[in-house]
Design a protein around this motif. Sequence first.
Motif, PDB file in Angstrom:
ATOM      1  N   TRP A 167     -65.883  16.684   9.820  1.00 45.44           N
ATOM      2  CA  TRP A 167     -65.405  15.304   9.787  1.00 45.44           C
ATOM      3  C   TRP A 167     -66.469  14.375   9.210  1.00 45.44           C
ATOM      4  N   TYR A 168     -67.695  14.477   9.700  1.00 43.10           N
ATOM      5  CA  TYR A 168     -68.773  13.614   9.207  1.00 43.10           C
ATOM      6  C   TYR A 168     -69.118  13.937   7.755  1.00 43.10           C
ATOM      7  N   ALA A 200     -66.971  14.860   5.438  1.00 44.56           N
ATOM      8  CA  ALA A 200     -65.944  14.174   4.646  1.00 44.56           C
ATOM      9  C   ALA A 200     -66.170  12.665   4.657  1.00 44.56           C
ATOM     10  N   LEU A 201     -66.541  12.126   5.805  1.00 41.83           N
ATOM     11  CA  LEU A 201     -66.773  10.689   5.931  1.00 41.83           C
ATOM     12  C   LEU A 201     -67.934  10.221   5.066  1.00 41.83           C
ATOM     13  N   HIS A 219     -61.347   4.534   1.874  1.00 43.43           N
ATOM     14  CA  HIS A 219     -61.845   5.876   2.185  1.00 43.43           C
ATOM     15  C   HIS A 219     -61.476   6.261   3.618  1.00 43.43           C
ATOM     16  N   LEU A 220     -61.671   5.346   4.565  1.00 45.84           N
ATOM     17  CA  LEU A 220     -61.316   5.613   5.956  1.00 45.84           C
ATOM     18  C   LEU A 220     -59.816   5.895   6.082  1.00 45.84           C
ATOM     19  N   ARG A 221     -59.023   5.105   5.408  1.00 42.77           N
ATOM     20  CA  ARG A 221     -57.565   5.302   5.469  1.00 42.77           C
ATOM     21  C   ARG A 221     -57.170   6.635   4.847  1.00 42.77           C
ATOM     22  N   ALA A 222     -57.801   6.993   3.732  1.00 44.48           N
ATOM     23  CA  ALA A 222     -57.485   8.274   3.071  1.00 44.48           C
ATOM     24  C   ALA A 222     -57.812   9.465   3.967  1.00 44.48           C
ATOM     25  N   LEU A 223     -58.817   9.303   4.834  1.00 42.48           N
ATOM     26  CA  LEU A 223     -59.199  10.364   5.766  1.00 42.48           C
ATOM     27  C   LEU A 223     -58.418  10.290   7.087  1.00 42.48           C
ATOM     28  N   ASP A 224     -57.475   9.351   7.195  1.00 48.27           N
ATOM     29  CA  ASP A 224     -56.711   9.130   8.425  1.00 48.27           C
ATOM     30  C   ASP A 224     -57.606   8.837   9.623  1.00 48.27           C
ATOM     31  N   VAL A 225     -58.666   8.088   9.389  1.00 47.88           N
ATOM     32  CA  VAL A 225     -59.588   7.686  10.450  1.00 47.88           C
ATOM     33  C   VAL A 225     -58.931   6.577  11.269  1.00 47.88           C
ATOM     34  N   ASP A 260     -64.680   8.180  15.594  1.00 47.41           N
ATOM     35  CA  ASP A 260     -64.691   9.579  15.167  1.00 47.41           C
ATOM     36  C   ASP A 260     -63.695  10.354  16.031  1.00 47.41           C
TER      37      ASP A 260
END
Length: 121
Positions: free
Chosen positions: A25-26, A28-29, A84-90, A109
């Motif tokens: 996860w980190y 990708a972030l 970017h956060l939205r694309a990762l579904d954060v 997270d």
Amino acid sequence: MGSPIQRRVGQVFVPVRDMAAAIGWYAALLGFEPGAASHEGTIYDIPTDGETRLSLDANRPDFEASGPPRFFLWTDDMAATVAHLRALDVRITSDVEDIGSVFLVQFEDPDGNALMVCQRA
């Protein structure tokens, strides 16, 4: 009044429950190639730019993820960061806020740790 303790942060530890998932996860972030954890799989040092280190810590998986962010990361482009956060579904937990000196956005997270990204105003 002096102190032998320096006013410099050396390392920040982020508690995690599932080290492999947290590393992915980190990665990708923050955009780095994931690697192996050390200390019998309980510590992972995230590559950082600058002196302060950032580590994932799975030594106490029964932690409570509550409270405000304990640190923040910088960005030069808040709009790209939010995209970017939205694309990762954060899970984003705040709107972008302008507090005068910085713009900030807060998110979590997968373990529920509160995180924040700031851009200088």
